[in-house]
Design an enzyme around this catalytic site. Structure first.
Site, PDB file in Angstrom:
ATOM      1  CB  SER A 148      -0.889   0.035   1.241  1.00 52.76           C
ATOM      2  OG  SER A 148      -1.590   1.270   1.299  1.00 52.76           O
ATOM      3  CE1 TYR A 162      -4.220  -1.850   4.677  1.00 60.98           C
ATOM      4  CE2 TYR A 162      -3.542   0.426   4.338  1.00 60.98           C
ATOM      5  CZ  TYR A 162      -3.924  -0.793   3.831  1.00 60.98           C
ATOM      6  OH  TYR A 162      -4.000  -0.973   2.466  1.00 60.98           O
TER       7      TYR A 162
HETATM    8  N1  LIG Z   1      -8.477  -0.118  -2.374  1.00 59.44           N
HETATM    9  C1  LIG Z   1      -7.365   0.570  -2.259  1.00 59.44           C
HETATM   10  O1  LIG Z   1      -7.355   1.754  -2.586  1.00 59.44           O
HETATM   11  C2  LIG Z   1      -6.108  -0.060  -1.744  1.00 59.44           C
HETATM   12  C3  LIG Z   1      -4.975   0.750  -1.612  1.00 59.44           C
HETATM   13  C4  LIG Z   1      -3.784   0.211  -1.165  1.00 59.44           C
HETATM   14  C5  LIG Z   1      -3.727  -1.130  -0.871  1.00 59.44           C
HETATM   15  N2  LIG Z   1      -4.832  -1.913  -0.981  1.00 59.44           N
HETATM   16  C6  LIG Z   1      -4.687  -3.320  -0.645  1.00 59.44           C
HETATM   17  O2  LIG Z   1      -5.339  -4.110  -1.613  1.00 59.44           O
HETATM   18  C7  LIG Z   1      -5.742  -5.340  -1.031  1.00 59.44           C
HETATM   19  C8  LIG Z   1      -7.200  -5.587  -1.338  1.00 59.44           C
HETATM   20  O3  LIG Z   1      -7.980  -4.603  -0.682  1.00 59.44           O
HETATM   21  P1  LIG Z   1      -9.308  -4.021  -1.333  1.00 59.44           P
HETATM   22  O4  LIG Z   1      -9.111  -2.607  -1.583  1.00 59.44           O
HETATM   23  O5  LIG Z   1      -9.774  -4.898  -2.415  1.00 59.44           O
HETATM   24  O6  LIG Z   1     -10.283  -4.097  -0.079  1.00 59.44           O
HETATM   25  P2  LIG Z   1     -11.632  -4.898   0.150  1.00 59.44           P
HETATM   26  O7  LIG Z   1     -12.561  -4.690  -0.976  1.00 59.44           O
HETATM   27  O8  LIG Z   1     -12.050  -4.528   1.534  1.00 59.44           O
HETATM   28  O9  LIG Z   1     -11.162  -6.396   0.108  1.00 59.44           O
HETATM   29  C9  LIG Z   1     -10.386  -6.941   1.111  1.00 59.44           C
HETATM   30  C10 LIG Z   1     -10.078  -8.352   0.703  1.00 59.44           C
HETATM   31  O10 LIG Z   1      -9.317  -8.980   1.719  1.00 59.44           O
HETATM   32  C11 LIG Z   1     -10.033 -10.062   2.219  1.00 59.44           C
HETATM   33  N3  LIG Z   1     -10.010  -9.950   3.682  1.00 59.44           N
HETATM   34  C12 LIG Z   1     -10.369  -8.912   4.424  1.00 59.44           C
HETATM   35  N4  LIG Z   1     -10.227  -9.173   5.728  1.00 59.44           N
HETATM   36  C13 LIG Z   1      -9.788 -10.422   5.794  1.00 59.44           C
HETATM   37  C14 LIG Z   1      -9.486 -11.261   6.847  1.00 59.44           C
HETATM   38  N5  LIG Z   1      -9.618 -10.882   8.110  1.00 59.44           N
HETATM   39  N6  LIG Z   1      -9.068 -12.478   6.561  1.00 59.44           N
HETATM   40  C15 LIG Z   1      -8.950 -12.871   5.293  1.00 59.44           C
HETATM   41  N7  LIG Z   1      -9.254 -12.123   4.232  1.00 59.44           N
HETATM   42  C16 LIG Z   1      -9.660 -10.902   4.492  1.00 59.44           C
HETATM   43  C17 LIG Z   1     -11.453  -9.980   1.737  1.00 59.44           C
HETATM   44  O11 LIG Z   1     -11.919 -11.256   1.423  1.00 59.44           O
HETATM   45  P3  LIG Z   1     -13.336 -11.841   1.929  1.00 59.44           P
HETATM   46  O12 LIG Z   1     -14.075 -10.723   2.591  1.00 59.44           O
HETATM   47  O13 LIG Z   1     -14.006 -12.335   0.699  1.00 59.44           O
HETATM   48  O14 LIG Z   1     -12.941 -12.923   2.852  1.00 59.44           O
HETATM   49  C18 LIG Z   1     -11.337  -9.139   0.493  1.00 59.44           C
HETATM   50  O15 LIG Z   1     -11.175  -9.909  -0.657  1.00 59.44           O
HETATM   51  C19 LIG Z   1      -5.442  -5.229   0.462  1.00 59.44           C
HETATM   52  O16 LIG Z   1      -4.224  -5.861   0.756  1.00 59.44           O
HETATM   53  C20 LIG Z   1      -5.319  -3.739   0.667  1.00 59.44           C
HETATM   54  O17 LIG Z   1      -4.534  -3.422   1.773  1.00 59.44           O
HETATM   55  C21 LIG Z   1      -6.017  -1.407  -1.399  1.00 59.44           C
END
Ligand SMILES: NC(=O)c1ccc[n+]([C@@H]2O[C@H](COP(=O)([O-])OP(=O)(O)OC[C@H]3O[C@@H](n4cnc5c(N)ncnc54)[C@H](OP(=O)(O)O)[C@@H]3O)[C@@H](O)[C@H]2O)c1
Length: 258
Positions: A148, A162
């Site tokens: 991130s 985080y």
């Molecule tokens: N969106 C952004 O702008 C952004 C920016 C920087 C980094 N990221 C990173 O991108 C990745 C995906 O995030 P996202 O934006 O797609 O967020 P999201 O829509 O909230 O998805 C989070 C994902 O992680 C899984 N997850 C959440 N909590 C979990 C837990 N306790 N145990 C196992 N799985 C869990 C969920 O799977 P289920 O709920 O299906 O189990 C879901 O697929 C993360 O690593 C996040 O830190 C995102």
């Protein structure tokens, strides 16, 4: 040269591939002909996701509780009963916790570090067998950890554990890249800026905050599916085989242009 970015026939595991960024990556990999495994904690989401993703290609949706390393070990065992070799592991599942400093609770540390740091480590360790089987000097196996922007630059997002956990996975990725280079397994980090997923819903629901955010992005928009898919396909393909221990920023210039 036409096959430089080809990922067809590669076996790919994406944690948390049913929603958000993981879902974008899964769809992008399937459309390009990869064989994809995705995971979700939610048993009741498996059937729908299986139906939707299978329409795009060879996809298996697995219920896996990746809240702690035991779940990662169980997932690795499940994968090994199905696949002798794994070309690409994408550690995407991530957890955040937001609260103002004075109210930030102690209980917001361990679960965030479990999901964002220790589970990826355990999965990599427990899947070394199938990764080694897929690996060669000419075509290494690939580990892609989703980091991130908040793990590299200071984003004032009230997500203290985080941000620290993402800095940790960035560094751990370099350590593991060094450890695994002579086994022909690469470890890289894709570093997203801001993408429209559940994790950033609170920003998009506040128009003034969203406008302020977009003003800080040099390329003046949030990320699209193509942007994250492009980075992951690059790192998974022949084009990306000479990178290890690197961080690929997919952030519209937010880190690089500062
Ligand atoms: N969106 C952004 O702008 C952004 C920016 C920087 C980094 N990221 C990173 O991108 C990745 C995906 O995030 P996202 O934006 O797609 O967020 P999201 O829509 O909230 O998805 C989070 C994902 O992680 C899984 N997850 C959440 N909590 C979990 C837990 N306790 N145990 C196992 N799985 C869990 C969920 O799977 P289920 O709920 O299906 O189990 C879901 O697929 C993360 O690593 C996040 O830190 C995102």
């Amino acid at each position: 040269m036409n096959s430089l970015f080809d990922v067809s026939g590669r076996t790919v595991l994406i944690t948390g591939g049913v929603n958000g960024l993981g879902r974008m990556i899964a769809e992008g990999m399937l459309c390009a002909g990869a064989k994809v495994y995705v995971t979700t904690r939610k048993a009741d989401a498996v059937d729908t996701a299986q139906r939707e993703l299978s329409a795009l290609g060879d996809c298996t949706v697995l219920a896996a509780n990746l809240t702690d390393p035991k779940g990662a070990t169980a997932l690795a065992q499940e994968i090994m009963t199905r696949e002798p070799a794994l070309n690409v592991l994408i550690n995407n599942a991530g957890k955040t916790w937001g609260a103002k400093l004075e109210a930030f609770p102690d209980k917001a540390w361990a679960p965030v570090f479990d999901v964002n740091v220790q589970v990826p480590f355990t999965l990599i360790r427990d899947l070394l067998g199938p990764l080694r089987k897929a690996a060669s000097a000419e075509d290494p196996a690939r580990v892609i950890n989703i980091g991130s922007l908040a793990g590299t630059v200071v984003e004032r997002i009230d997500a203290f554990s985080y941000a620290a956990s993402k800095a940790a996975i960035h560094h751990l990725s370099r350590v593991l890249a060094a450890e695994l280079a002579d086994q022909h397994i690469t470890v890289n980090v894709v570093v997203p800026g801001y993408f429209p997923t559940h994790m950033t819903a609170h920003i998009r629901e506040a128009p003034a905050e969203l406008e302020q955010l977009v003003r800080r992005v040099p390329l003046a928009r949030l990320g699209h599916a193509d942007d994250i898919v492009g980075a992951c396909r690059f790192l998974s393909s022949r084009a990306g085989r000479y990178l290890t221990g690197s961080e690929l920023y997919v952030d519209g210039g937010m880190a690089g242009c500062r």
